[in-house]
Scaffold this active site. Structure first.
Site: not given
Ligand code: DOR
Ligand code: ZN
Length: 365
Positions: A31, A33-35, A59, A117, A154, A192, A237, A265, A269, A281
């Protein structure tokens, strides 16, 4: 034990089960996030140097809702990887109320898409296109149940009257448990997890239901958000929960039960978006994640179980081989840097400035 030790290496429990170094099969992050764009280029090396594969969250803005978009995103990730990186991004599609069952079938046929997802609409970062009612997504759930592609959940209710600390438990009771019962071949990763109720549910559930656990939910409880003042870099979150929840998650992760596996996760940011009137978050843990898990497992005297959690159980659930190469965690106290980058666009690194006991050898930050 202090609830949130300022110096994890001095945590008395952390000495139990420790050894000079530990070599394990190269881990995977189930899990992440790589943007995209410049941020992607900044964060992908930390994961690609440590992990063999990662399940990449969809996302983005706009969200990754089709196989075509997922494959294009995969190309951008590979282009941003360091040379000679031994890293395979596993893509996911973002479920919307409009996703047709045919897109699920196309995803199941792609060797590069590993899951679908679901974000309850409005639950978290970039979830405004998410699903308004999972139970109503009948044709999609039927397609998933018949093709075997996992649904990555989620799991938080968005009912405005529901207390933020109860949202996972309520979603589990009202939505997720019902969907799992209704579709007996649906494969689910409860992402998560943060509560003792979620840990107990997954422990008792059939093998088609698994959960990922983040390093922050194993090391911190919700006091960390308020320690001496408001700590925006400890806000993620689902939000950190009580100490009793942290202990239940630690017990689950270190139990050797293959239903629980690593998912950081890691969610970068920039400083300006975290330290703001309405801060985002997300905790950026990728550069220290394996070391953070090692701290958590050492605190439970269970370093010998880290390999199953980090390198085997997730691959087994997704039906993939274990990685062929290995990584070595040396007992070599060190302090991660506080920040990746500078100024307003810097990203706070989880556990930055703290002393950690273990360090991945040969993996630059
Ligand atoms: O803390 C979080 N950050 N939780 C999520 O569900 C999304 C993530 C993000 O994308 O920043
Ligand atoms: Zn996430």
């Amino acid at each position: 034990m202090t609830e949130n030790p300022p110096d994890a290496a001095e945590h008395p429990g952390a000495t139990r089960g420790s050894s000079a170094s530990l070599e394990i099969t190269r881990p995977d992050d189930w899990h992440l996030h790589l943007r995209d764009g410049a941020l992607l280029e900044r964060v992908v090396p930390a994961t690609a140097r440590r992990f063999g594969r990662a399940i990449v969250m969809p996302n983005l803005v706009p969200a990754v809702t089709t196989v075509e978009a997922a494959l294009a995103y995969r190309g951008r990730i590979l282009a941003a990887c360091p040379e000679n990186a031994d890293f395979e991004p596993l893509m996911t599609l973002y479920l919307t109320d409009e996703t047709p069952a045919s897109e699920i079938e196309a995803a199941a046929k792609s060797p590069h898409v590993a899951g679908i997802k679901v974000y309850p609409r409005g639950a978290t970062t970039h979830s405004s296109e998410g699903v308004s009612d999972l139970a109503a997504c009948v044709s999609v759930l039927e397609a998933l149940a018949s093709c075997g592609l996992p649904l990555l959940v989620h799991g938080e209710t968005t009912a405005p009257e529901c207390d933020v600390f109860d949202r996972e438990r309520v979603y589990l009771e009202e939505t997720l448990s019902k969907v799992i019962d209704r579709y007996p071949t649906l494969r689910v990763v409860f992402e998560h997890i943060t509560t003792r109720e979620a840990a107990a549910f997954v422990r008792e559930a059939p093998a088609r239901v698994a959960a990922t656990i983040t390093p922050q939910h194993l090391l911190l409880n919700r006091n960390a958000i308020f320690e001496g003042g408001l700590r925006p870099h400890h806000y993620c979150l689902p939000v950190l929960k009580r100490e009793r929840d942290r202990l239940a998650l630690l017990a689950a992760a270190t139990s050797g039960d293959p239903s629980f596996f690593l998912g950081t996760d890691s969610a970068p940011h920039t400083r300006d978006s975290k330290e703001s009137d309405c801060g985002c978050a997300g905790i950026y843990s990728a550069p220290v994640a394996l070391e953070a898990y090692a701290e958590a497992f050492a605190s439970a005297g269970a370093l010998d179980r880290l390999e199953g959690f980090a390198s085997c159980f997730g691959a087994d659930f997704y039906g993939l081989p274990h990685n062929a190469s290995r990584v070595r965690l040396a007992e070599q106290p060190w302090s991660p840097p506080d920040w990746n980058g500078e100024g307003e666009s810097a990203i706070r690194v989880f556990l930055g400035g703290q002393r950690l006991r273990y360090r991945v050898e040969d993996a630059r930050l």
